[in-house]
Write a protein that holds these residues in place. Structure first.
Motif, PDB file in Angstrom:
ATOM      1  N   ILE A  20       0.850  -1.196   0.000  1.00 29.65           N
ATOM      2  CA  ILE A  20       0.000   0.000   0.000  1.00 29.65           C
ATOM      3  C   ILE A  20       0.881   1.239   0.000  1.00 29.65           C
ATOM      4  O   ILE A  20       1.799   1.362   0.815  1.00 29.65           O
ATOM      5  CB  ILE A  20      -0.901   0.034   1.258  1.00 29.65           C
ATOM      6  N   GLY A  21       0.613   2.170  -0.905  1.00 35.05           N
ATOM      7  CA  GLY A  21       1.363   3.419  -0.909  1.00 35.05           C
ATOM      8  C   GLY A  21       1.097   4.225  -2.162  1.00 35.05           C
ATOM      9  O   GLY A  21       0.377   3.798  -3.063  1.00 35.05           O
ATOM     10  N   THR A 133      -7.899  -0.245  -8.123  1.00 36.46           N
ATOM     11  CA  THR A 133      -7.836   1.192  -8.399  1.00 36.46           C
ATOM     12  C   THR A 133      -9.008   1.960  -7.794  1.00 36.46           C
ATOM     13  O   THR A 133      -9.142   3.158  -8.037  1.00 36.46           O
ATOM     14  CB  THR A 133      -7.813   1.453  -9.912  1.00 36.46           C
ATOM     15  N   THR A 134      -9.865   1.287  -7.046  1.00 34.58           N
ATOM     16  CA  THR A 134     -10.948   1.968  -6.331  1.00 34.58           C
ATOM     17  C   THR A 134     -10.770   1.749  -4.834  1.00 34.58           C
ATOM     18  O   THR A 134     -10.118   0.786  -4.414  1.00 34.58           O
ATOM     19  CB  THR A 134     -12.335   1.441  -6.746  1.00 34.58           C
ATOM     20  N   ALA A 169      -1.731  -2.007  -4.058  1.00 34.87           N
ATOM     21  CA  ALA A 169      -2.717  -0.935  -3.908  1.00 34.87           C
ATOM     22  C   ALA A 169      -2.010   0.419  -3.998  1.00 34.87           C
ATOM     23  O   ALA A 169      -1.494   0.933  -3.003  1.00 34.87           O
ATOM     24  CB  ALA A 169      -3.452  -1.066  -2.579  1.00 34.87           C
ATOM     25  N   ASP A 170      -1.982   0.982  -5.203  1.00 31.46           N
ATOM     26  CA  ASP A 170      -1.359   2.288  -5.415  1.00 31.46           C
ATOM     27  C   ASP A 170      -2.400   3.365  -5.131  1.00 31.46           C
ATOM     28  O   ASP A 170      -3.366   3.530  -5.882  1.00 31.46           O
ATOM     29  CB  ASP A 170      -0.838   2.406  -6.849  1.00 31.46           C
ATOM     30  N   VAL A 218      -4.212  10.865   6.141  1.00 34.30           N
ATOM     31  CA  VAL A 218      -4.995   9.842   6.844  1.00 34.30           C
ATOM     32  C   VAL A 218      -5.265   8.595   6.002  1.00 34.30           C
ATOM     33  O   VAL A 218      -5.507   7.518   6.553  1.00 34.30           O
ATOM     34  CB  VAL A 218      -6.348  10.415   7.346  1.00 34.30           C
ATOM     35  N   LEU A 219      -5.216   8.717   4.677  1.00 32.69           N
ATOM     36  CA  LEU A 219      -5.609   7.580   3.833  1.00 32.69           C
ATOM     37  C   LEU A 219      -4.732   6.341   3.993  1.00 32.69           C
ATOM     38  O   LEU A 219      -5.267   5.225   4.103  1.00 32.69           O
ATOM     39  CB  LEU A 219      -5.661   7.989   2.362  1.00 32.69           C
ATOM     40  N   PRO A 220      -3.395   6.454   3.991  1.00 30.34           N
ATOM     41  CA  PRO A 220      -2.598   5.232   4.132  1.00 30.34           C
ATOM     42  C   PRO A 220      -2.924   4.459   5.406  1.00 30.34           C
ATOM     43  O   PRO A 220      -3.057   3.226   5.377  1.00 30.34           O
ATOM     44  CB  PRO A 220      -1.154   5.748   4.138  1.00 30.34           C
ATOM     45  N   GLU A 221      -3.068   5.175   6.521  1.00 34.34           N
ATOM     46  CA  GLU A 221      -3.399   4.507   7.783  1.00 34.34           C
ATOM     47  C   GLU A 221      -4.775   3.864   7.717  1.00 34.34           C
ATOM     48  O   GLU A 221      -4.975   2.734   8.188  1.00 34.34           O
ATOM     49  CB  GLU A 221      -3.345   5.515   8.933  1.00 34.34           C
ATOM     50  N   MET A 222      -5.750   4.559   7.130  1.00 28.96           N
ATOM     51  CA  MET A 222      -7.104   4.036   7.034  1.00 28.96           C
ATOM     52  C   MET A 222      -7.152   2.766   6.190  1.00 28.96           C
ATOM     53  O   MET A 222      -7.735   1.749   6.601  1.00 28.96           O
ATOM     54  CB  MET A 222      -8.029   5.101   6.425  1.00 28.96           C
ATOM     55  N   ILE A 223      -6.523   2.808   5.034  1.00 28.21           N
ATOM     56  CA  ILE A 223      -6.565   1.660   4.127  1.00 28.21           C
ATOM     57  C   ILE A 223      -5.762   0.502   4.693  1.00 28.21           C
ATOM     58  O   ILE A 223      -6.181  -0.665   4.606  1.00 28.21           O
ATOM     59  CB  ILE A 223      -6.074   2.083   2.732  1.00 28.21           C
ATOM     60  N   GLU A 224      -4.628   0.791   5.299  1.00 30.42           N
ATOM     61  CA  GLU A 224      -3.830  -0.269   5.923  1.00 30.42           C
ATOM     62  C   GLU A 224      -4.628  -0.983   7.014  1.00 30.42           C
ATOM     63  O   GLU A 224      -4.626  -2.220   7.082  1.00 30.42           O
ATOM     64  CB  GLU A 224      -2.558   0.313   6.518  1.00 30.42           C
ATOM     65  N   ARG A 225      -5.341  -0.218   7.850  1.00 33.77           N
ATOM     66  CA  ARG A 225      -6.090  -0.850   8.943  1.00 33.77           C
ATOM     67  C   ARG A 225      -7.210  -1.730   8.399  1.00 33.77           C
ATOM     68  O   ARG A 225      -7.439  -2.834   8.922  1.00 33.77           O
ATOM     69  CB  ARG A 225      -6.658   0.214   9.887  1.00 33.77           C
ATOM     70  N   CYS A 226      -7.889  -1.278   7.355  1.00 34.13           N
ATOM     71  CA  CYS A 226      -8.920  -2.121   6.740  1.00 34.13           C
ATOM     72  C   CYS A 226      -8.320  -3.439   6.250  1.00 34.13           C
ATOM     73  O   CYS A 226      -8.883  -4.516   6.485  1.00 34.13           O
ATOM     74  CB  CYS A 226      -9.575  -1.386   5.570  1.00 34.13           C
ATOM     75  N   CYS A 227      -7.178  -3.346   5.574  1.00 32.06           N
ATOM     76  CA  CYS A 227      -6.534  -4.553   5.055  1.00 32.06           C
ATOM     77  C   CYS A 227      -6.054  -5.457   6.184  1.00 32.06           C
ATOM     78  O   CYS A 227      -6.127  -6.697   6.084  1.00 32.06           O
ATOM     79  CB  CYS A 227      -5.373  -4.181   4.141  1.00 32.06           C
TER      80      CYS A 227
END
Length: 365
Positions: A20-21, A133-134, A169-170, A218-227
């Motif tokens: 993720i990044g 991509t979404t 996940a780009d 905030v997005l990287p942390e949010m998406i990482e936690r979901c994953c």
């Protein structure tokens, strides 16, 4: 550019890593040579996504010494069909792709689901890589190995479990995501807080505006936690034999609504939002939660402009479609219902008159 985050999905021989990044595809495609693959890939995308990211990805893959065969499918949920899968498989056969030629899925959940589905079928299974991509695909559908196509009698009714080789996940691909698609993905984000992690739900409540405007802070942390949450659940129950069912919170009614509207009226996340609110009200009607818990969920859904109700004309078909849900057993519909933020239970045998009353009183426009 931020440092890429890595989330492992631990499944023994089928383990893989979610990367993720921002702007990570060059780094990720450089890893292709580390996998035991043939020097040819089948890139599956849809016409809308490909015009933004397809050419650059094809160049990156070619730079690693791979030949690229690209197939572009129509965008939208209606394309996730048995007929479309057949067309893709025919192209793969015509290309005489080998058993170690990977399928790369560049797109949202529809592309990822159908790519995994054809990868599982072609020559009894070829490798595939998810490049979501979404937002919805990055936090949910690209992880866990559920692959399927839809049928008029139900969403994802024809499918299997087939894990990807990797997930890339780009987050830069989210820049071109339309606002309505962004909000639809946020429904799946909210889901993780409700079913698993109250602290994460509070994080979402405390950063609603930053999240809505896609703030990189905030997005990287949010998406990482979901994953991380999905990886933990899938790692403990890969084949939906128990715990993994909780990931379908909101999906029982949501899938019934999608089928009732022939996948034309609501994006998947929008239908899930309606289903989650319905599940909250159903839990309240059964005495499982207090009203203030329902209100917290309702508030965040409405703040993110997600729907929580649907037109009355679809009511009867939605109720009928519930019996076709994949998780029906002995004609008993399984609902995932909360007992608190961060905790849910699997509940069967809810009388149909209660389901109907709750839907009519709370979900009908």
């Amino acid at each position: 550019m931020c440092v890429a985050r890595k989330v492992p999905v631990n499944l023994g021989e089928r383990s893989y890593t979610i990367t993720i990044g921002y702007e990570i595809l060059e780094e990720c495609t450089a890893e292709l040579g580390t996998f035991p693959l043939e020097k040819e890939v089948f890139l599956l995308s849809d016409r809308e996504v490909h015009k933004y990211y397809g050419s650059s990805l094809e160049t990156l893959i070619a730079d690693q010494g791979f030949k690229v065969r690209t197939y572009l499918m129509p965008p939208g949920e209606e394309a996730k069909s048995w007929e479309q899968a057949g067309e893709i498989l025919e192209k793969m056969l015509e290309g005489n792709l080998g058993r170690k030629a990977p399928v790369l899925a560049l797109g949202g959940g529809v592309v990822g689901d159908i790519a995994g589905f054809v990868a599982a079928l072609y020559r009894r299974g070829v490798p595939f890589i998810q490049i979501p991509t979404t937002l919805l695909a990055q936090v949910d559908s690209s992880v866990g190995g559920k692959v399927a196509v839809n049928h008029p009698l139900g969403k994802n009714m024809l499918g299997t479990f087939y894990q990807p080789l990797a997930v890339w996940a780009d987050l830069r691909t989210l820049d071109t995501l339309p606002d309505n698609e962004w909000r639809a993905g946020l429904a799946e984000v909210v889901k993780y807080g409700i079913i698993w992690d109250e602290a994460f739900f509070e994080f979402l409540e405390n950063h609603t505006l930053e999240i809505l405007r896609r703030d990189p802070s905030v997005l990287p942390e949010m998406i990482e936690r979901c994953c991380q949450i999905k990886a933990e659940v899938v790692g403990r129950d890969e084949k939906d034999e128990g715990l993994r069912n909780i990931l379908n919170f909101g999906h029982t009614l949501g899938h019934a609504l999608e089928s009732a509207t022939h996948y034309k009226e609501y994006r998947h996340g929008e239908a899930v939002a309606i289903g989650m609110y319905g599940a909250m009200e159903l839990a309240y009607a059964l005495g499982m939660i207090e009203k203030d818990v329902v209100t917290r969920v309702k508030d965040i859904l409405e703040l993110w402009e997600l729907p929580i109700r649907f037109p009355a004309k679809f009511l009867e078909t939605v109720i009928q479609n519930l019996i076709y849900d994949k998780k029906v057993s002995d004609k008993k519909v399984l609902f995932i219902l909360p007992t608190a933020i961060g905790k849910v239970e699997m509940v069967r045998d809810i009388p149909q008159d209660i389901i109907r009353r709750v839907v009519q009183e709370n979900l009908i426009l």
